[in-house]
Enzyme design. Structure first.
Site: not given
Length: 604
Positions: A273, A411-413
């Site tokens: 993140r 992406y990355e949550g």
């Protein structure tokens, strides 16, 4: 620096909300060492030569080019910046890894994705969780680019709920190997990887388990790749489905412990993140510079459009958000680096120190991921608008920048997940006693019941009023989130819209404070005149943050409070978001835009 001093000086993750930070205690891009500036120069030169120069090939889905550039990056050591020297890496600190990620990611979104997938989630889990044998066997090949890595977590039914994957791992009768069966999707680097970090469930375990799986197309071992996905952006990033049919993996290739996969995934995402935020920064600079240079050349009504107020406003906001992103990203990166150093000094292993150092600032990592990914999209969007019709054409770089930026919010949550995570993690830290939210929240409640001061403060010092505003904005979060926690208790996580509003307040507090602290620190050492543009950006960012916080605070209050409580909270919101002296917003934007135009590039 002694451990005792380090402990005293470094704020714990989330404590920025309840403790005041002196500008001298934040790290800024102006603090880069000679070694870091040399690395920046080397990576920038590589990006121009190997990535930017081949924009058309990347947009034409030249996957082979992505693989070739990654190999070259490995030969120059860029893939191993974060890897300890004993495993073939450069063993540089966290700030240097951020710096490398930032400048190698700005030339093209496809290469940025391949780099992030390989160095972050492809290599890092083995570096941090692998056995000594696993590190020596695999990390050395990944750090040099001899092998390429991929990370196989997402499944058709397991996206944000990563632990719900259906892929299975079954132990052989002799206990020497596992057979993996299942399906993964959206796997970056799948088309040219030699190694996959695969997550699967053993029997009915509550949590998934990680495995290191080698992949050789000549001997596929039950691994089949789907066709390349046709995507909105990052077109030359190899993205495929991966299918496992009785894929045999040696038992010694289990990563960490049985059932430890979910923890690996969560910690890998924390690093991913903040690195994603870094990956968006120089992209914003490039977009801003490209838009600015077009605006100075493009004439309408016999005048360069850069002279028009509407365009000045766009350029100023683009630059301001970029400056804020830089400020907050490197503030957090240095906090992480210092926390890692503190743990190493206390006797932790490299792996333990890295894991705990990043985990400590998971809240800040989520804040940065959300804010900077949204800023880069807005920057590219305004870039298209400044180009007008030409911005919509593939002949100019703007439309590709916009398409590539879009994935960063997913992406990355997803940003929605990260917003809820940041508030949720903060509440958990408070319950563990790591961040004292209760005391400051109670104090804010008492303040609301008291009579406000009508004294006229002395705002003659630079940022005196702005820093007081930051302190008041922190009270808004404590007031809104504290009241919501009182009302809903452990059920707060079921009220997602309230969590999202609280997260928006939290995000803006951190970003605005980081920006003001950087501008203040640099004004003190370089002089206010030399930092006039940066001072203007800090003030403009805060002004915008106050508006966002006011909107989200009101939304939260009117949605969970009624009657006298609602009236009291709304009065508090008004009190805590009130300027004594409003800035001249148009003048701020104009001064920023004029500085940009004079330099003909992003120059801050």
């Amino acid at each position: 620096m002694s451990t005792e001093t380090t402990n005293k000086d470094i704020l714990r993750g989330g404590q920025f909300l309840v403790k005041e930070t002196a500008c001298e205690d934040v790290f800024t891009p102006e603090d880069f060492s000679e070694e870091q500036l040399m690395m920046k120069e080397a990576v920038t030169e590589f990006t121009e030569r190997e990535i930017v120069a081949h924009r058309e090939r990347f947009e034409a889905k030249d996957y082979k080019l992505t693989e070739e550039v990654m190999k070259k990056a490995g030969e120059l050591g860029f893939l191993g910046v974060a890897v300890p020297e004993e495993y073939g890496g450069l063993g540089m600190g966290f700030v240097s890894t951020m710096l490398t990620c930032e400048y190698i990611s700005s030339g093209n979104g496809s290469l940025s994705t391949a780099f992030g997938a390989h160095t972050g989630i492809g290599t890092m889990p083995i570096t941090l969780y692998g056995t000594e044998e696993q590190k020596k066997k695999y990390v050395t090949k990944l750090a040099t680019g001899e092998w390429m890595g991929a990370y196989c977590l997402t499944e058709p039914g397991a996206g944000s709920d990563a632990n719900s994957g259906k892929t299975t791992a079954t132990l052989s009768e002799d206990g020497k190997s596992y057979k993996i069966n299942g399906q993964k999707m959206w796997i970056s680097n799948a088309g040219f990887c030699n190694l996959m970090i695969v997550f699967a469930r053993i029997e009915d375990d509550k949590n998934i388990t990680g495995f290191i799986v080698e992949y050789d197309p000549a001997n596929p071992n039950g691994i089949t790749l789907g066709e390349e996905e046709h995507k909105l952006g990052i077109r030359a990033s190899s993205t495929r489905q991966v299918f496992y049919s009785d894929t045999v993996v040696p038992a010694e290739n289990m990563l960490s412990v049985r059932g430890g996969g979910f923890k690996i995934a969560v910690n890998a995402l924390n690093v991913g993140r903040i690195k994603l935020a870094a990956a968006c920064l120089d992209s914003q600079r490039r977009v801003t510079t490209t838009a600015l240079q077009y605006a100075t050349e493009r004439k309408q009504f016999k005048t360069p459009i850069a002279n028009f107020g509407a365009i000045k406003a766009k350029l100023a906001e683009m630059a301001t958000n970029t400056y804020a992103g830089e400020s907050a990203s490197y503030r957090a990166a240095k906090n992480i680096e210092d926390r890692i150093a503190m743990r190493l000094e206390a006797g932790n292993s490299h792996s333990e120190a890295e894991l705990k150092g990043v985990e400590e600032y998971a809240i800040e990592c989520s804040i940065l991921k959300v804010t900077v990914s949204e800023d880069v999209q807005a920057c590219a969007d305004e870039g298209i608008q400044i180009f007008g019709g030409m911005g919509f054409s593939e002949e100019t770089p703007m439309e590709a920048a916009w398409r590539d930026a879009r994935i960063a919010r997913i992406y990355e949550g997803t940003n929605e997940i990260n917003r809820m995570l940041s508030v949720g993690m903060l509440v958990k830290k408070a319950m563990k006693g790591h961040v004292d939210l209760l005391g400051p929240a109670t104090a804010v409640g008492n303040e609301l019941m008291g009579i406000p001061s009508f004294d006229t403060p002395d705002y003659s010092a630079l940022f005196a009023e702005e820093k007081e505003m930051i302190a008041k904005l922190k009270k808004v979060f404590l007031m809104v989130a504290g009241s919501a926690i009182q009302k809903f208790g452990p059920d707060l996580d079921k009220h997602q819209q309230l969590l999202m509003a609280a997260a928006n307040i939290l995000n803006e507090v951190y970003m605005a404070e980081s920006t003001i602290l950087r501008a203040e620190k640099n004004a003190k050492r370089f002089g206010e005149d030399a930092q006039a543009g940066q001072i203007a950006m800090a003030k403009l960012y805060l002004y915008n943050a106050v508006d966002i916080i006011t909107k989200n605070g009101k939304e939260g209050i009117v949605s969970f409070a009624e009657g006298d409580e609602q009236r009291m909270l709304l009065m508090g919101l008004k009190r805590f978001t009130k300027y004594a002296n409003h800035p001249n917003v148009v003048a701020l934007r104009n001064s920023i835009a004029e500085k940009l135009t004079a330099e003909n590039k992003y120059c801050f």
